[in-house]
Design a protein around this motif. Sequence first.
Motif, PDB file in Angstrom:
ATOM      1  N   CYS A  81      50.519  31.249  32.548  1.00 29.69           N
ATOM      2  CA  CYS A  81      49.839  30.306  31.642  1.00 29.69           C
ATOM      3  C   CYS A  81      50.353  30.415  30.220  1.00 29.69           C
ATOM      4  O   CYS A  81      50.162  29.512  29.414  1.00 29.69           O
ATOM      5  CB  CYS A  81      48.328  30.486  31.688  1.00 29.69           C
ATOM      6  N   TYR A 129      49.430  32.316  27.761  1.00 30.15           N
ATOM      7  CA  TYR A 129      48.486  32.626  26.689  1.00 30.15           C
ATOM      8  C   TYR A 129      48.688  34.042  26.152  1.00 30.15           C
ATOM      9  O   TYR A 129      48.576  34.291  24.966  1.00 30.15           O
ATOM     10  CB  TYR A 129      47.050  32.442  27.198  1.00 30.15           C
ATOM     11  N   ILE A 171      46.693  42.525  27.977  1.00 24.41           N
ATOM     12  CA  ILE A 171      46.229  42.090  29.294  1.00 24.41           C
ATOM     13  C   ILE A 171      46.822  40.736  29.657  1.00 24.41           C
ATOM     14  O   ILE A 171      46.907  39.834  28.823  1.00 24.41           O
ATOM     15  CB  ILE A 171      44.685  42.032  29.315  1.00 24.41           C
ATOM     16  N   ARG A 203      46.292  37.892  32.818  1.00 27.53           N
ATOM     17  CA  ARG A 203      45.434  37.569  33.955  1.00 27.53           C
ATOM     18  C   ARG A 203      46.205  36.879  35.065  1.00 27.53           C
ATOM     19  O   ARG A 203      45.649  36.650  36.137  1.00 27.53           O
ATOM     20  CB  ARG A 203      44.282  36.661  33.490  1.00 27.53           C
ATOM     21  N   CYS A 204      47.455  36.496  34.801  1.00 22.77           N
ATOM     22  CA  CYS A 204      48.169  35.653  35.770  1.00 22.77           C
ATOM     23  C   CYS A 204      49.216  36.397  36.598  1.00 22.77           C
ATOM     24  O   CYS A 204      49.344  36.156  37.785  1.00 22.77           O
ATOM     25  CB  CYS A 204      48.901  34.522  35.055  1.00 22.77           C
ATOM     26  N   HIS A 217      33.327  37.149  37.445  1.00 25.61           N
ATOM     27  CA  HIS A 217      33.645  36.044  36.538  1.00 25.61           C
ATOM     28  C   HIS A 217      35.156  35.822  36.508  1.00 25.61           C
ATOM     29  O   HIS A 217      35.915  36.784  36.502  1.00 25.61           O
ATOM     30  CB  HIS A 217      33.136  36.389  35.127  1.00 25.61           C
ATOM     31  N   PRO A 218      35.616  34.567  36.444  1.00 29.34           N
ATOM     32  CA  PRO A 218      37.074  34.322  36.456  1.00 29.34           C
ATOM     33  C   PRO A 218      37.770  34.841  35.196  1.00 29.34           C
ATOM     34  O   PRO A 218      38.929  35.226  35.247  1.00 29.34           O
ATOM     35  CB  PRO A 218      37.175  32.800  36.522  1.00 29.34           C
ATOM     36  N   CYS A 219      37.109  34.791  34.062  1.00 28.02           N
ATOM     37  CA  CYS A 219      37.619  35.384  32.825  1.00 28.02           C
ATOM     38  C   CYS A 219      39.095  35.096  32.537  1.00 28.02           C
ATOM     39  O   CYS A 219      39.906  36.018  32.412  1.00 28.02           O
ATOM     40  CB  CYS A 219      37.378  36.890  32.837  1.00 28.02           C
ATOM     41  N   LEU A 251      42.272  34.374  30.189  1.00 35.27           N
ATOM     42  CA  LEU A 251      42.470  35.005  28.878  1.00 35.27           C
ATOM     43  C   LEU A 251      42.067  34.062  27.739  1.00 35.27           C
ATOM     44  O   LEU A 251      41.577  34.497  26.708  1.00 35.27           O
ATOM     45  CB  LEU A 251      43.928  35.452  28.725  1.00 35.27           C
ATOM     46  N   GLU A 252      42.274  32.766  27.967  1.00 33.02           N
ATOM     47  CA  GLU A 252      41.766  31.782  27.004  1.00 33.02           C
ATOM     48  C   GLU A 252      40.358  31.387  27.452  1.00 33.02           C
ATOM     49  O   GLU A 252      40.155  31.032  28.618  1.00 33.02           O
ATOM     50  CB  GLU A 252      42.666  30.544  27.004  1.00 33.02           C
ATOM     51  N   THR A 253      39.399  31.430  26.551  1.00 32.81           N
ATOM     52  CA  THR A 253      38.035  31.025  26.895  1.00 32.81           C
ATOM     53  C   THR A 253      37.952  29.494  26.943  1.00 32.81           C
ATOM     54  O   THR A 253      38.933  28.809  26.703  1.00 32.81           O
ATOM     55  CB  THR A 253      37.038  31.556  25.849  1.00 32.81           C
ATOM     56  N   GLY A 284      45.021  29.716  31.517  1.00 34.42           N
ATOM     57  CA  GLY A 284      44.390  30.251  32.724  1.00 34.42           C
ATOM     58  C   GLY A 284      43.058  29.572  32.972  1.00 34.42           C
ATOM     59  O   GLY A 284      42.315  29.269  32.033  1.00 34.42           O
ATOM     60  N   PHE A 340      41.339  29.596  36.778  1.00 30.94           N
ATOM     61  CA  PHE A 340      40.763  30.382  37.874  1.00 30.94           C
ATOM     62  C   PHE A 340      39.359  29.908  38.236  1.00 30.94           C
ATOM     63  O   PHE A 340      38.530  30.692  38.713  1.00 30.94           O
ATOM     64  CB  PHE A 340      40.742  31.878  37.525  1.00 30.94           C
ATOM     65  N   TYR A 389      36.327  31.199  41.999  1.00 33.16           N
ATOM     66  CA  TYR A 389      37.201  32.050  41.193  1.00 33.16           C
ATOM     67  C   TYR A 389      38.443  32.324  42.009  1.00 33.16           C
ATOM     68  O   TYR A 389      38.423  33.077  42.950  1.00 33.16           O
ATOM     69  CB  TYR A 389      36.420  33.318  40.861  1.00 33.16           C
ATOM     70  N   ARG A 390      39.478  31.664  41.639  1.00 31.83           N
ATOM     71  CA  ARG A 390      40.762  31.769  42.324  1.00 31.83           C
ATOM     72  C   ARG A 390      40.633  31.662  43.842  1.00 31.83           C
ATOM     73  O   ARG A 390      41.165  32.463  44.611  1.00 31.83           O
ATOM     74  CB  ARG A 390      41.493  33.063  41.965  1.00 31.83           C
ATOM     75  N   GLU A 438      44.061  39.980  40.637  1.00 35.07           N
ATOM     76  CA  GLU A 438      42.670  39.571  40.458  1.00 35.07           C
ATOM     77  C   GLU A 438      41.810  40.075  41.625  1.00 35.07           C
ATOM     78  O   GLU A 438      40.625  40.371  41.456  1.00 35.07           O
ATOM     79  CB  GLU A 438      42.577  38.054  40.286  1.00 35.07           C
ATOM     80  N   GLN A 495      35.434  44.943  38.896  1.00 37.39           N
ATOM     81  CA  GLN A 495      35.041  43.833  38.024  1.00 37.39           C
ATOM     82  C   GLN A 495      33.704  43.231  38.452  1.00 37.39           C
ATOM     83  O   GLN A 495      33.575  42.746  39.565  1.00 37.39           O
ATOM     84  CB  GLN A 495      36.125  42.767  38.117  1.00 37.39           C
ATOM     85  N   LEU A 539      39.227  44.285  33.491  1.00 37.10           N
ATOM     86  CA  LEU A 539      40.453  43.519  33.700  1.00 37.10           C
ATOM     87  C   LEU A 539      41.572  44.539  33.824  1.00 37.10           C
ATOM     88  O   LEU A 539      41.801  45.313  32.899  1.00 37.10           O
ATOM     89  CB  LEU A 539      40.741  42.593  32.515  1.00 37.10           C
TER      90      LEU A 539
END
Lengths: 164, 809
Positions: free
Chosen positions: A102, A104, A136, A138-139, B213-215, B217-219, B269, B271, B386-387, B705, B713, B733
Motif C-alpha cells: 500500500c 503507507y 511496522i 501491515r502488508c 481489528h484490521p488496523c 497503517l493508515e486510519t 491498507g 483489510f 478482516y482480510r 496478519e 492480536q 502488530l
Amino acid sequence: MSKKQHYKITVNGKEEEFLAEPRELLIYTLRERLNITGPHIGCETSHCGACTVTIDGKSVKSCTMFVAQADGKDITTIEGIGGPDDLHPLQNAFKEHHGLQCGYCTPGMITRATKLLEENPNPTEEDIRFGMAGNICRCTGYQNIVKSIMAAAAEMNAAKEAAE
Amino acid sequence: MKDEVTSREERIDNLKGMGCSRKRVEDARFTQGKGNYVDDIKLDGMIFGDFVRSPYAHARIKSIDTAAALEVPGVLAVLTAKDLEPLGLHWMPTLAGDKQMVLADGKVLFQGQEVAFVVAEDRFAAADGIEAVEVEYEELEVLVDPFKSLESDVVLREDTVDEAGKPVDGAHGPRKHHNHIFTWEAGDKDPTFEVIDNAEVVATESMYYHRTHPCPLETCGCVASMDKVNGKLTVWGTFQAPHAIRTVVSLITGIEEHNIRIISPDIGGGFGNKVGAYPGYICSAVASIVTGKPVKWIEDRMDNLMTTAFARDYHMTGRISATKEGKITGLHCHVTADHGGFDACADPTKFPAGFMNICTGSYDIPTAFLEVDGVYTNKAPGGVSYRCSFRVTEAVYFIERMIEVLAIELNMDAAELRRINFIKKEQFPYTAALGWEYDSGDYHTAWDKALKAVDYDGLRAEQAQRVEDFKAGKTRSLMGIGLSFFTEIVGAGPVKNCDILGLGMFDSCEIRIHPTGSAIARLGTISQGQGHATTFAQILASEIGLPADSITIEEGDTDTAPYGLGTYGSRSTPVAGAATAMAGRKIRAKAQMIAAYLLEVHDDDVEFDVDRFVVKGAPERFKTMKEIAFAAYNQAIPGIEPGLEAVSYYDPPNMTYPFGAYVCVMDIDVDTGVADIRRFYALDDCGTRINPMVIEGQVHGGLTEALAVALGQEIAYDDMGNVKTGTLMDFFLPTAWEVPNYETDYTVTPSPHHPIGAKGVGESPHVGGVPCFSNAIQDAFRPFGNRHTNMPHDHWRIWKTANELGLHG
C-alpha cells in the motif's frame, strides 16, 4: 492554545523559518506547514514508524517530537533521499523486490533503512530484522523488505568498491 | 518492418501480460514519498473536524453543553445529534439492515461512541474544543458478554421492543430476546442431528474466535467539500467501495447522485476496515454544508481501534460425527455472534452471518446444520471481513479446529483424517451440504505436495522424539506441527443472491484505446495495496495485445469510473478482473472486424495472435493491435463506428473457491510460553496466476496478519466495557523481528466459470494461516492431553496452557 514562537529548521537542505505553537508536533510541521507529505501518521505514539525522519544523523519518529524540540536541527525526509533523477538504491530495491504494497509505511521504512545501512553497511538478515523493528508494515510480512534492504546494501557496497 | 523480425516469444514478453512478475507501476510514487493519501489532500480554506467520544460503554446522556467549546480560539462549530435530527441524519442505515447513531441520540452504547463533532481551524484547536465540551452522563449497566446480554433485563436498544416491552422483529426476522438481533440458519437440522446422535464417534468442542481489528497503517478519514455555487458535494476518503458510498450518501442526504462525487485516493491498507460508512463521513459532509468550507476528518489510532470496524467475535460450538474409520458423517455448528451496539456488519445484505456456511470446509460432509444468533452488547459495531471473504476466517477456523479435535477423538493422524475426507477432484463442481457449489479443486494433489515438501513423516518422528526427551527431562521445548487445509469462497458475487443494500455485487471495466495504441481502463474497484494498476493491465495486455506498460489503470473516482461494488472479500480479480477480460474481448472483437477490413478478407479469416490479427494460413499478412487502433480513429470503415472502446459489467455466475495447504512448525518454550516459528510452508491454489510476484507478496502479508491474530492480536474489554487494547502499545502488530520467512508454493486449478480462470488470493493466506498457527500451538500440547485452547496464543496463554497441563512440575 499557547503563544507562537519563532523556529528555524533545515529540511532536506532548505532552511525554513516560521512561527508556531511549541506544542505543534513535528510531523504536522512537516506535513501541513511545509507540505512535505512523504512522512505519514500511523499511530502518534512512536510505535509504527510511518513518520520516521532523520534528525542530525539519527532516526526519529516525528509524531512524538514537538517542533520546539526540533528547533535548529537538520532534518531529512524521504523527499530528501532521492527523486526521479537521483533514486536512492533503496528506493529502487524496494520496487525490484516488491518491498511494498500500500506504500503507507514505505517512506518511513526507506528513511530508516538509509540510517541502518549507514550504521551497518553489511547487515545480516537478523541485523535488518532487529534494526527495522521500529517500523511496522501491515502488508508485506517484511520478507521482501528484508530482501530489498539486503539487495540495496549489496548494490551500494559494489558501487563503493568500484569507486575505490 | 520491425515486427517481422521479432519472435513470437519476444512479442509475448514485450506485452508483460498474464503470468509474468511485472514490477509494480505504483511503486515509483510510493518509494519517493509522492503517494496521495487522504490526509495529504489540502484544499483552500480547509478546516478540521474531530469527535467528542464517550468515556462510558453504556450511559444516558443528560446534557451536552457546547458553549465553552465555542469560545475556544479556532473552534467554528460543534454538531450534536440535535443539529443532525432536522436533517434526518442523526441515525444512518448500516450495511446489515440495522441503523446506527451518527451522533449520540440520548444515550451511548459503547466506549468511544461519537457524541459531538467539533469543527475548528486546525487539529490542535479541534482537540482544545473537544476538551471544552461538557457532557453529563448517567451510567447504565454494561453488557459485554453476549450470553449475559441474552438473559439480561437491560434493553440496550429501545427500538428493539414495542410499547409493552416485547421484542419486535429485526431486519432478518423475529428476535428471541430484546438484545437478540437475528437467527440465521443453513442446512437441515433434523437429519443432521439424527446422524450425529447415532454416530459411532462424535467430537464436541466450543471455541471463541476473539474480537480483533484490521488496523491498516493508515486510519480512516475523509475530506468533504460542498461547492455551494455548483451544488456539488465531493468527498475524498478511505473508501473500499466508493460507488456504494455515493449511493448511500445520496439515499440518506437526498442529494442527487450526480451531484455527489466520491474519490478514493491512494489507500494505506484496508483489510476490511474501510468498507463501511462511518459517522465521520456524515459529520464532515454536514459540517462542510453548514460552514461552506472543506472539512477534513482523520481518525487517530485510538479512534480507529475503538470504534471503526472490529472483526470476528464469534463464540462457536461444534459437533462433528464420523465412522470409527474416520469418515465424517455430519457437522453441526452454533454461533453466538457479538455484534456490539449496532449491527454494522459489512456482509451482503441477505447474509447476516456472511458466508459462515462454508464451514464444512474442504471435506465431503453429507449432512450439516449451521445456526447463528446475532447479539447486541456494549461494544463497538463492525463485524467486518478482516482480510477475508465474509466470515470465512471464522468458518475455516471452526472446521480446521473441529478436524483436529476429531483426530484426537479417533486417535488418528490429523493429516490422514483430512485426506480421507477431502472432496475428490472428480466430484467438482461439488454442492456442499450447506448449499454452495464449489467450482473446482484438486485437494489431494495439493495436500500430498505440501506434506512431501515438509517431510511430514520426518517431522512427526522428530516430534515424537522431542516428547520423549521432554519427558526424560532433556529439553524444556515442545514441537508443534500445525496443519490446515482451507477452501475460501470469494468473489461476491452473483447478483441473484449477493447485494449490499439492494446494489447487486457485479463489477465493471471500461476501456478506451487511444489512437496511437495505448489505453486507459477504469474499474469499479479500488486498490489498497494489491497493485491493481499493475495486474489489471497484465490481464488486458494478454487480452488485447497492447503492452501492459502502455495501459493506465484508474479506479476510485465515481465521476469517471464505471459503477462497481469495490474491493474487499477478494472480489477484485474474480469480478472486476473478469469484467476486464470481457471488456478486452469486446475490444478484440471490434479489432478483428477492423483488421479484416484492412487486410481485405472476411472477419472469420483472421485470428488473434499475441499482439495482432493474422490472416489464417498466411502469418506474413497481419495487422498489429497498434495499427488497428490507429485505423479505428482515422479510417472510415463501412458499418463500423469510429473509435475503439468497450465497457463490461460482469455478473459472476458463481463465487470462486481458492484453496490451499499450509504447514507450520513451531518450537515452544514451556517455561516462557514463547513460540518460535521454525518453518512455514504455504501452498496456494488461486487458479490462473496473473503476477507471481504480487501473489507471493499477498501470501507473505496475509500470513503475517494471520500470525498476528493467532498469536496475540485482540480487541479486549474489561467488565465495564473499557477497551484495554486501544493503542499500538497493547494491540499486537508483528514487527520484522517476530515474523519468519515463509516458503510459498502453488498448484493451478483454474476456475471453470471465470473468463481467465483466476480465483483471487489476497485473503487466502489469512484464512488458512490463522488455523495453521493455532493448530501448531495446540498440536505441541496434544501429547499431554490438550484438546483446544482459545486464541490469541500469546506467551501468557501458552504458559498457562502448559501450567494447566502440569508441565511446570
